[in-house]
Design a protein around this motif. Sequence first.
Motif, short mmCIF file in Angstrom:
data_model
loop_
_atom_site.label_atom_id
_atom_site.label_comp_id
_atom_site.label_asym_id
_atom_site.label_seq_id
_atom_site.Cartn_x
_atom_site.Cartn_y
_atom_site.Cartn_z
N MET B 175 0.84 -1.20 0.00
CA MET B 175 0.00 0.00 0.00
C MET B 175 0.88 1.25 0.00
N HIS B 201 4.77 -5.76 8.94
CA HIS B 201 6.15 -5.29 8.92
C HIS B 201 6.24 -3.79 9.13
N MET B 203 6.26 -0.62 10.56
CA MET B 203 6.27 -0.23 11.95
C MET B 203 5.40 0.98 12.23
N ARG B 207 2.64 0.93 15.07
CA ARG B 207 2.54 1.97 16.12
C ARG B 207 1.14 2.56 16.13
N GLU B 231 10.00 -1.78 21.48
CA GLU B 231 10.98 -0.89 20.84
C GLU B 231 12.25 -0.76 21.66
N TYR B 240 16.40 -7.49 14.23
CA TYR B 240 15.97 -6.66 13.11
C TYR B 240 17.13 -6.02 12.38
N LEU B 241 18.14 -5.56 13.14
CA LEU B 241 19.20 -4.80 12.49
C LEU B 241 20.48 -5.58 12.37
N GLY B 242 20.77 -6.34 13.40
CA GLY B 242 22.11 -6.91 13.49
C GLY B 242 22.29 -8.21 12.77
N GLY B 243 21.21 -8.82 12.36
CA GLY B 243 21.38 -10.10 11.69
C GLY B 243 22.07 -11.08 12.59
N ARG C 35 12.69 -1.69 4.98
CA ARG C 35 11.95 -2.74 5.70
C ARG C 35 11.36 -3.74 4.71
N ASN C 36 10.80 -4.78 5.30
CA ASN C 36 10.15 -5.78 4.47
C ASN C 36 9.06 -5.15 3.62
N GLU C 158 19.29 -10.56 -0.28
CA GLU C 158 19.29 -11.06 1.09
C GLU C 158 20.08 -12.36 1.24
N GLU C 161 19.82 -14.13 4.81
CA GLU C 161 18.52 -14.41 5.40
C GLU C 161 18.37 -15.90 5.71
N GLN C 191 18.81 -6.77 4.80
CA GLN C 191 18.04 -6.26 5.93
C GLN C 191 18.97 -5.93 7.10
N ASN C 192 20.07 -6.62 7.11
CA ASN C 192 21.03 -6.46 8.20
C ASN C 192 21.85 -5.18 7.95
N LYS C 208 8.19 2.11 0.45
CA LYS C 208 6.95 2.13 -0.33
C LYS C 208 7.20 2.18 -1.84
N LEU C 229 14.15 2.31 8.94
CA LEU C 229 14.38 0.89 9.11
C LEU C 229 13.92 0.29 10.42
N THR C 230 14.16 0.97 11.50
CA THR C 230 13.94 0.29 12.78
C THR C 230 12.50 0.39 13.23
N ILE C 231 12.31 -0.22 14.36
CA ILE C 231 10.99 -0.19 14.97
C ILE C 231 10.81 1.13 15.70
#
Lengths: 441, 250, 231, 301, 360
Positions: B175, B201, B203, B207, B231, B240-243, C35-36, C158, C161, C191-192, C208, C229-231
């Motif tokens: 979307m 996904h 965020m 939120r 968070e 999420y970031l560090g893999g 992000r995904n 990826e 992954e 993603q990392n 998007k 990227l982050t939450i």
Amino acid sequence: MKGSRRSFLKSSAALGTVAGASAIGGFPQLLIKDANAQSQPWVKKGGTIKVGVLFSLTGSLAVVETDSNQVVQFAIDKINKAGGIMGMKVEPVIIDAKSDIKVYSEKISQLILKDRVIATFGGYTSASRRAMAPIVMSRDHLLYYPTCYEGRECTQNIVNTGPLANQHSQDLIPFMVKNFGKKVYFVGSNYIWPKESNKNAKVWLEKAGGELLGEEYVELGGSDFTSIFNKIRQTKPDFIFSTVVGDSDIALHKQFKQEGFKVDKMPIAALTTGEIEIRAMGAEFGAGHFLSAPYFEALDTPTNKKFVDEYLSSKYGKGGVTHYNMEETYLSVYAFKAAFEKAAAKAGSVEAVTPRMLRDVTPGIRIEDDVSPEGLVWFDETCHLYMKPKIGQCGGDGQFKIVQAAKEHIAPDPFVIYPERGVCKFDGLHTKDGKILKSVL
Amino acid sequence: MALLELKGVTKAYDQLKVVDNFDLKVHRGELRCLLGPNGAGKTTTIDLITGRQKITGGVISLEGSVITHWPEHMRVRAGLSRKFQVPAVFKGLTVRQNLEAAFTRHTNPVRNMFVFRDREARERVEEVALRVNLASRLGVRADFLSHGETQWLEIGMVLTQNPRILLMDEPTAGMTVQETHRTGEIFNTLKGTHTLLVVEHDMGFVRQIADRVTVMHMGRFLAEGTIEEIERNEDVKRVYLGGGKHHAHA
Amino acid sequence: MLTLEHVTSYYGNTPILQDVSFTLNEGDLLSVVGRNGVGKTTLARTIMGLTTRTTGAIRVRDVDVSTLPTHQRAASGIGYIPQGRGILPKFSVRENILLGTFARKDRAEQVPPNVLELFPYLADNLDKRAGTLSGGQAQQLAIARALATDPKLLILDEPTEGIQPNIVEQIQELVIRLNRELGLTVILVEQNVEFAKEAGTRFLIMDKGAIAAEGDIDALTDALIDRHLTI
Amino acid sequence: MSVNHFWTAFAFEPFMNALLIGLSMASIWLIAALGLAIVYGTMGVINMAHGEFVMLGAYTTYLLQSAFGLPFLLCVPCAFLIVAAIGAIIEKLLIRHLYKRPLDTLLATWGLSLVLVQGVRLMVGPEPKNVASPAFLNASMQFWVFELSWFRVFIFGVTIAAFVVTWWLLQKTRVGLMVRAVTQNKEIAAAHGIDAGRVYTLTFAYGAGLAGLAGAMFGAIKNVFPDMGAGYIVEAFLVVVVGGVGSLAGSLVSALGLGEIYSVFAYFTNGTFAKFWLFLLVVIFLRFRPQGLFSEALARR
Amino acid sequence: MSNPYHNPKAQWAAYLVFFTVLACVPLMVENTFTVNLLARFLVLGMLALSVSLVWGYGGILSLGQGIAFGLAAYGMGMTMQMQAQDPENMPIPSFMLTNELTELPALWEPFWHAPTGIALALIVPTLFFAALGTIMFQARVAGVFVAIVTLAMLSAWYSMAFDMQPYTAGFNGISPPNPLQLGGYSVDPYSATAYWIALACLTALTLGLKALLHSKFGLIIQAVREDPERARFLGYSVAAYQVSVFTLSGFVAAVAGVLWVMIVQYVSPTALEVSFSVTMVIWAAVGGRMSLIGAIIGAFLVNGMQSFLGDELLYGFLLVLGGLFIVIVRFLPNGLAGLLESVLGRFGKRAASSDAGGPV
């Protein structure tokens, strides 16, 4: 979707009204009506004599029926060239039945009702005859069915010019038993004509003192005979009696040789394997086998020589061969000519001739030696032919050598193996309790 | 008692465990988000709940009845309804027809032969269409909808069913930002009256809507809490970031 | 090396990628992050011609490949390691690598020796069924296969992954080596973020279906990361 | 042996021969089905005109034999090549526009079969033609309790050869690698330089060629006529479906199974009845294993 | 935007006009042959209708519609044959004598009573379709597999009809000597009455199905066609809906079978031929499988071509038919009705402002 229900009701109401109104007008038609049809003459003075020609020119039946179609046209041309029938030309209405049973049924009614032919030549398989019969009978019309058939029918609207099941094998079985031995195996296509023919053959076999080892049927168009040959190999017959038709017949003869059978040890005696089949399979597969038929291309008579020469040199003779089915069809056209002349003479005018009248005058009509390639034949009261079946052995050139010919004409009898059903006569099947049944299929 | 409860749910292909001994409780009226990086097993979990995939181990119960091995359509009739990740709508039908098909008061084929114009269905369809911004698009065939509209349509179908619990697999995938925001608004109107389990996904979207968040990683439970708690959670940040480098999960 | 101009890309009638333009120089390693579901994979697939339809121009060394079918793009020197690795499980390791040779210009039909040098495990297990490989091994195989096409540009979607942590590091080192030592131009979808930063020379953040930010890797600030990227 | 009994009694020798015949039936069905199996397995195309390719193969043999006097054994490979070429043209003109629409390909190829039958009928004529087989094949030999017809042995041999060659092509050659790659994952194959379109053309042509090969041999045991293809198509389909999509080994096993079941039934009853039971068994089998013998459960939808 | 093609009112109006015109045909045609021919077309149209239902709307490509048609046709053939038999004098049809039967087999006994016979002719095929459908759809057999399973089943019945000669007369088929007797009347196949009976059945079935498609059931079978999994996750038992629509289509084909024998007085294994069943699909595809009337018109067109054009172009007909079919599959997946839809769509766009109702 708005209002769909309402308009549905409305429309069904309207339809009801229409249907009701038309039904009132249509009710008289509930009765079989053909009054106006009968008031019109079938043949107009000074016009032509229209006949239907309904064979398959395309599809799986076309192989044989194309020849039938050609020979009918050939005969009609010949008659027309010689001045027609009573000075009127014969006009064929040629239709392709497309090897489709539904089309036979549709087109026969077109010929009768729309084209208004006075008679139809058509069909090669029992199934097509059965599909046409109800319409022909209910309209009291006339069908010339010009090939071999099983009998057991007694109708007043069909004239047959091919041999009946009882005529075919009468000489063949004793001949084979005498020359090759008593033990026989029956192989046929899985439908009624082979089964009926085999029943008749069993009668002759019993008389000749033969022994039946087994009886197998292959599906129509089926081409794998290995299972059957396996059973034959086990029982070791002296000869095989075949009523296999069409493509299967060709496969039978080919596989006979490929399976290692020897034609001089165990030949196939057939009611079906004629010149056209031999040509299709290749003469090396047919050589040595036997056929019983009233006609062979190699028949040594002046009439036949002339017939073969004329036919093969005409525009219809591209097939390069003549055979029994074709000759029987040829005869049917001359049978029609004779019947028309007889009926017109009887009725006093050509306009009074009806299809049924043609049938009614047919008994007793003779087709003489100088017209009939197979020699003199004549109709009995049930409109079947008295004829002389002959036995031929196929040579390496695909032509048959006639090894035996019947001395007397053999009488046709469609109910010979069903004596309890009654006797077929001119006016129908006379049952034992004295009733006469018409149109017995 | 939880409305939906998963206990020790496991899904394995040969040796590979896609979902591994996963527990989850969703209570009535709650909007729960299920998060996790790709391959965490979120969609598989939804598949197991709805019966789309065969479960390897564990128990799933809906309002106390164990539905672990029920056929799919029976689970739906018991009150589970799902939205697929790749939007699944009936492309050859109009929006209205899609929504009407989702109105499942009767599911018996013979009975439905005699259902022609169902006032209740009409009202519901119009109400839902309004809710998912499709009121003006009712006559349009679904394959002419934009991607976002297609997503809304499927959300609408799930809403039309009025299930006990709505399972939403990535409702905002693909979307635009505006569409995502509208979707969030739609979800917020459902809060309290509906129970939802949402896999997401985005965020920003999470939120916007989430009460509580559960995070999965490699088929397992990782963390649960309010959005703020999540968070702040270091484990979550890492996955999420560090893999790979400092994987913390046991 | 690679230029995208106003590329919009569709699945069915849905545009997933919208008006994307960027340029990549020879020897760059471009980290694509986001992000995904923001279109990173679609970007990779668009370059390979695996979406339904694209508009705009995609140039590889000044040749517009946007109208070419996928197999010709592969032959023009793009190596592709898809998301999920795309190993053919019924094939042996050897057959998987040989698959790559169909895009080679020199029409060599052998497993290229340089590839085997890079991956000793694969070299020892050429007849193993690829479906039985672990995630890390399968990833090596996917890279080996792409290298067998003799590419100038490598697209990795990826690569870390779903791989065990201890192997992830190896893969990461390998990716860096391919760029720095073998001189391949690389697009790395990742993603990392840590790894993306470590490996990349340039970056591109997607959101998007569009490019949200791009630049040299040094410009990839924590603020940007937090925002996108982050939450 | 009594006549008119529906059931034939068991007897050792003929029963053993019935088993042998089953093998021979299996080889005929397999060679008829092999091309279909490859095309369906690789491309997902149900080719209803496959029987007509068989017919074309038979006609090719007939024409080569009668017009150019080519010996039969040479006609067989020629039939393969010529029908394969026709198949390639048809793939380019028609089939390739219908990928992803399997039901429509099914129907379009049915239309194609009408066109081919009627086209041949118009050009060559409806009357059956005759393919001569070499004399040394028109014989049989005795081996223990078995009677072997050389021609059956020949068909059996060609079928096995065709099967082995097909297997070898698929498993051991570069082209085979391409075909298998496209079958497994078209996108991945394309991304590594394989032209899937060309692979499809090749596959379809090869499948058609196998049908042509079958036709060349069938022409010699029966007859050559325009509708002959219809006689094989249902059995060939069943072999493929029962075997499992995309599985050569499955087709082999299912042809063997069906051939033997048919032959044993035909031995105890008759051919028509055997066919009925065979078809019924297949329907029941597919109820329990819709994906066929040798295929994973993914081909259902 | 409004396309008159989709306007329900316009649709019903079109149906009304269509059937009214058909009803008037016998009043205009003098020739009994043509009336009979058109009656045959009506029955074939009914077969196309059944294909349209099961394939177009249900998404199930069945190549076995001939099973229902053939079984029903045999039932009707048996009924009419028994009407011609006489319990005392001719207690069994003569073909049975040929096959060594001396008593009427139990299978034939119910057909002494014509209403029972006709009822059986309708019920047995319908039940068979229900059973076959249950077997297939519960196992989630779909797509081309359905096509092949139905094809195999059809071939099995075909060989059965051939082989069970004591009961079916095999290849020759059953040709009842007299027309159907109904309540003391004889229904002459060449009369307008027979035509109207066929038309009444076709009209009732078409309108019934049309209404059914407007029902919730109709909506759901289309939903199942579009995406069975989605439908399943809406709580519908997909198999139950597929079985229902398959069974209904079997019933429609069975009605066609009964009427067919009433009109042609003949039934043979050709009713169960594979090519016949596939041709039905061709009719529906030509006319438009997604339109009931379209499918019927497709049957009229193809058969009309075969009857009228066929004689002129004797040899080329199948070539034309095959070619036409390929072209339609390739370029017009929704047949002529689809063509009309897009033409009207364009027209509708232009006329949208002036005329909301659309043409009738």
